[in-house]
Design an enzyme around this catalytic site. Sequence first.
Site, mmCIF file in Angstrom:
data_model
loop_
_atom_site.group_PDB
_atom_site.id
_atom_site.type_symbol
_atom_site.label_atom_id
_atom_site.label_comp_id
_atom_site.label_asym_id
_atom_site.label_seq_id
_atom_site.Cartn_x
_atom_site.Cartn_y
_atom_site.Cartn_z
ATOM 1 N N SER A 12 0.820 -1.218 0.000
ATOM 2 C CA SER A 12 0.000 0.000 0.000
ATOM 3 C C SER A 12 0.851 1.265 0.000
ATOM 4 O O SER A 12 0.335 2.363 0.175
ATOM 5 C CB SER A 12 -0.939 0.010 1.220
ATOM 6 O OG SER A 12 -0.192 0.077 2.416
ATOM 7 N N LEU A 14 3.393 4.145 1.281
ATOM 8 C CA LEU A 14 3.493 4.807 2.590
ATOM 9 C C LEU A 14 2.122 5.346 2.974
ATOM 10 O O LEU A 14 1.907 6.552 3.060
ATOM 11 C CB LEU A 14 4.536 5.925 2.557
ATOM 12 C CG LEU A 14 5.950 5.490 2.860
ATOM 13 C CD1 LEU A 14 6.909 6.659 2.753
ATOM 14 C CD2 LEU A 14 6.050 4.831 4.226
ATOM 15 N N HIS A 15 1.197 4.447 3.169
ATOM 16 C CA HIS A 15 -0.165 4.792 3.556
ATOM 17 C C HIS A 15 -0.573 3.911 4.724
ATOM 18 O O HIS A 15 -0.039 2.827 4.922
ATOM 19 C CB HIS A 15 -1.138 4.575 2.388
ATOM 20 C CG HIS A 15 -0.821 5.446 1.226
ATOM 21 N ND1 HIS A 15 -1.127 6.780 1.201
ATOM 22 C CD2 HIS A 15 -0.168 5.191 0.075
ATOM 23 C CE1 HIS A 15 -0.701 7.303 0.070
ATOM 24 N NE2 HIS A 15 -0.109 6.355 -0.636
ATOM 25 N N ALA A 16 -1.523 4.359 5.498
ATOM 26 C CA ALA A 16 -2.122 3.590 6.597
ATOM 27 C C ALA A 16 -1.067 3.000 7.529
ATOM 28 O O ALA A 16 -0.235 3.711 8.051
ATOM 29 C CB ALA A 16 -3.068 2.541 6.044
ATOM 30 N N PRO A 18 1.715 1.026 7.154
ATOM 31 C CA PRO A 18 3.144 1.218 6.892
ATOM 32 C C PRO A 18 3.625 2.632 7.244
ATOM 33 O O PRO A 18 4.700 2.788 7.810
ATOM 34 C CB PRO A 18 3.284 0.935 5.395
ATOM 35 C CG PRO A 18 2.164 0.001 5.104
ATOM 36 C CD PRO A 18 1.026 0.479 5.974
#
Length: 93
Positions: A12, A14-16, A18
């Site tokens: 995903s 660098l979202h949520a 991570p």
Amino acid sequence: MARRTVAVASASGLHARPAKLFVQAAARLEVPVTVRLGEKAVPAKSMLGVLSLGAVRGTEVTLEADGPGAEDALDTLVALLSRDLDADEALNA
């Protein structure tokens, strides 16, 4: 100034989750780290800043730090970004 370029490995980007893990790791470091994508640079300790980069899987970001411990700090964060943190979560579920 120490500088490293690394491709984001998480599915995903660098979202949520991570991004959260990355920011938490950066916050534990004693040296300030900057994440750069193109002309945009944000503090690694800033969740909103990191999310605003819009880095997807395979995007190359540059990490920069200066001062004592800069090399070790970058080694830590590069190792984190080089792993698929999404897959790590699936293994731990």
